[in-house]
Motif scaffolding. Structure first.
Motif, mmCIF file in Angstrom:
data_model
loop_
_atom_site.group_PDB
_atom_site.id
_atom_site.type_symbol
_atom_site.label_atom_id
_atom_site.label_comp_id
_atom_site.label_asym_id
_atom_site.label_seq_id
_atom_site.Cartn_x
_atom_site.Cartn_y
_atom_site.Cartn_z
ATOM 1 N N SER A 79 0.846 -1.194 0.000
ATOM 2 C CA SER A 79 0.000 0.000 0.000
ATOM 3 C C SER A 79 0.882 1.246 0.000
ATOM 4 O O SER A 79 2.030 1.213 0.429
ATOM 5 C CB SER A 79 -0.893 0.024 1.242
ATOM 6 O OG SER A 79 -1.781 -1.069 1.225
ATOM 7 N N LYS A 80 0.318 2.349 -0.466
ATOM 8 C CA LYS A 80 1.077 3.601 -0.466
ATOM 9 C C LYS A 80 1.194 4.177 0.933
ATOM 10 O O LYS A 80 2.192 4.780 1.273
ATOM 11 C CB LYS A 80 0.419 4.615 -1.398
ATOM 12 C CG LYS A 80 0.541 4.230 -2.849
ATOM 13 C CD LYS A 80 0.016 5.295 -3.752
ATOM 14 C CE LYS A 80 0.187 4.846 -5.198
ATOM 15 N NZ LYS A 80 -0.154 5.880 -6.153
ATOM 16 N N LEU A 81 0.144 3.994 1.738
ATOM 17 C CA LEU A 81 0.139 4.510 3.104
ATOM 18 C C LEU A 81 0.045 3.371 4.099
ATOM 19 O O LEU A 81 -0.604 2.367 3.841
ATOM 20 C CB LEU A 81 -1.045 5.452 3.317
ATOM 21 C CG LEU A 81 -1.079 6.729 2.493
ATOM 22 C CD1 LEU A 81 -2.379 7.475 2.729
ATOM 23 C CD2 LEU A 81 0.103 7.612 2.825
ATOM 24 N N GLN A 82 0.663 3.570 5.247
ATOM 25 C CA GLN A 82 0.592 2.580 6.319
ATOM 26 C C GLN A 82 -0.513 3.034 7.267
ATOM 27 O O GLN A 82 -0.445 4.124 7.823
ATOM 28 C CB GLN A 82 1.936 2.535 7.035
ATOM 29 C CG GLN A 82 2.029 1.476 8.094
ATOM 30 C CD GLN A 82 3.345 1.564 8.828
ATOM 31 O OE1 GLN A 82 3.621 2.557 9.487
ATOM 32 N NE2 GLN A 82 4.164 0.539 8.690
ATOM 33 N N LYS A 83 -1.568 2.211 7.409
ATOM 34 C CA LYS A 83 -2.648 2.594 8.318
ATOM 35 C C LYS A 83 -3.414 1.369 8.784
ATOM 36 O O LYS A 83 -3.333 0.299 8.196
ATOM 37 C CB LYS A 83 -3.597 3.590 7.659
ATOM 38 C CG LYS A 83 -4.353 3.050 6.460
ATOM 39 C CD LYS A 83 -5.269 4.100 5.874
ATOM 40 C CE LYS A 83 -5.974 3.564 4.649
ATOM 41 N NZ LYS A 83 -6.935 4.493 4.091
ATOM 42 N N ILE A 84 -4.170 1.569 9.874
ATOM 43 C CA ILE A 84 -5.007 0.514 10.443
ATOM 44 C C ILE A 84 -6.443 0.998 10.428
ATOM 45 O O ILE A 84 -6.734 2.112 10.868
ATOM 46 C CB ILE A 84 -4.596 0.197 11.898
ATOM 47 C CG1 ILE A 84 -3.171 -0.331 11.949
ATOM 48 C CG2 ILE A 84 -5.555 -0.812 12.514
ATOM 49 C CD1 ILE A 84 -2.666 -0.583 13.355
ATOM 50 N N GLU A 85 -7.342 0.163 9.908
ATOM 51 C CA GLU A 85 -8.773 0.472 9.905
ATOM 52 C C GLU A 85 -9.482 -0.553 10.769
ATOM 53 O O GLU A 85 -9.312 -1.750 10.570
ATOM 54 C CB GLU A 85 -9.330 0.400 8.482
ATOM 55 C CG GLU A 85 -8.726 1.388 7.524
ATOM 56 C CD GLU A 85 -9.202 1.157 6.092
ATOM 57 O OE1 GLU A 85 -9.823 0.121 5.810
ATOM 58 O OE2 GLU A 85 -8.947 2.039 5.261
ATOM 59 N N GLU A 86 -10.280 -0.070 11.717
ATOM 60 C CA GLU A 86 -11.069 -0.972 12.546
ATOM 61 C C GLU A 86 -12.415 -1.187 11.880
ATOM 62 O O GLU A 86 -13.071 -0.228 11.475
ATOM 63 C CB GLU A 86 -11.247 -0.400 13.951
ATOM 64 C CG GLU A 86 -9.943 -0.397 14.721
ATOM 65 C CD GLU A 86 -10.154 -0.276 16.210
ATOM 66 O OE1 GLU A 86 -11.028 -0.970 16.753
ATOM 67 O OE2 GLU A 86 -9.423 0.516 16.804
ATOM 68 N N GLN A 87 -12.822 -2.444 11.768
ATOM 69 C CA GLN A 87 -14.088 -2.789 11.148
ATOM 70 C C GLN A 87 -15.184 -2.866 12.212
ATOM 71 O O GLN A 87 -14.906 -2.939 13.407
ATOM 72 C CB GLN A 87 -13.964 -4.126 10.401
ATOM 73 C CG GLN A 87 -12.849 -4.152 9.367
ATOM 74 C CD GLN A 87 -12.995 -3.078 8.311
ATOM 75 O OE1 GLN A 87 -14.083 -2.832 7.815
ATOM 76 N NE2 GLN A 87 -11.892 -2.416 7.981
ATOM 77 N N ILE A 88 -16.425 -2.890 11.786
ATOM 78 C CA ILE A 88 -17.568 -2.938 12.700
ATOM 79 C C ILE A 88 -17.543 -4.191 13.562
ATOM 80 O O ILE A 88 -17.885 -4.148 14.738
ATOM 81 C CB ILE A 88 -18.888 -2.845 11.905
ATOM 82 C CG1 ILE A 88 -18.971 -1.489 11.217
ATOM 83 C CG2 ILE A 88 -20.092 -3.061 12.804
ATOM 84 C CD1 ILE A 88 -20.111 -1.358 10.239
ATOM 85 N N ASP A 89 -17.111 -5.314 12.997
ATOM 86 C CA ASP A 89 -17.093 -6.586 13.731
ATOM 87 C C ASP A 89 -15.906 -6.725 14.685
ATOM 88 O O ASP A 89 -15.730 -7.759 15.321
ATOM 89 C CB ASP A 89 -17.137 -7.766 12.766
ATOM 90 C CG ASP A 89 -15.906 -7.840 11.868
ATOM 91 O OD1 ASP A 89 -15.034 -6.965 11.957
ATOM 92 O OD2 ASP A 89 -15.844 -8.787 11.073
#
Length: 75
Positions: free
Chosen positions: A11-21
């Motif tokens: 990926s171009k950016l390093q990030k963390i996304e929290e999902q609904i579950d």
């Protein structure tokens, strides 16, 4: 604590996304070659949960994009 993690390498950016579950989607800059993406994953999760890298283990999915991560939060 255990978390389901979906990894997106290169990926171009390093990030963390929290999902609904409660699971996480982690975008990594590293390619999935020679364990580089797994190393970056451990580092970014250690920073997020404020624990040493040694407290985080990949329980399953070592060579998969879908992983089960165990985080030892008790010191």
């Amino acid at each position: 604590m255990q978390k389901k993690v979906k990894v997106k390498p290169n990926s171009k950016l390093q990030k963390i996304e929290e999902q609904i579950d409660g699971s996480l989607t982690v975008h990594l800059k590293s390619p999935p070659v020679n364990g580089k993406a797994n190393e970056e994953l451990l580092k970014i999760l250690a920073e997020k949960f404020d624990v040493p890298k040694s407290y985080i283990r990949i329980k399953s999915g070592l060579s998969s994009r879908q992983k089960l991560i165990e985080i030892d939060t008790e010191i």
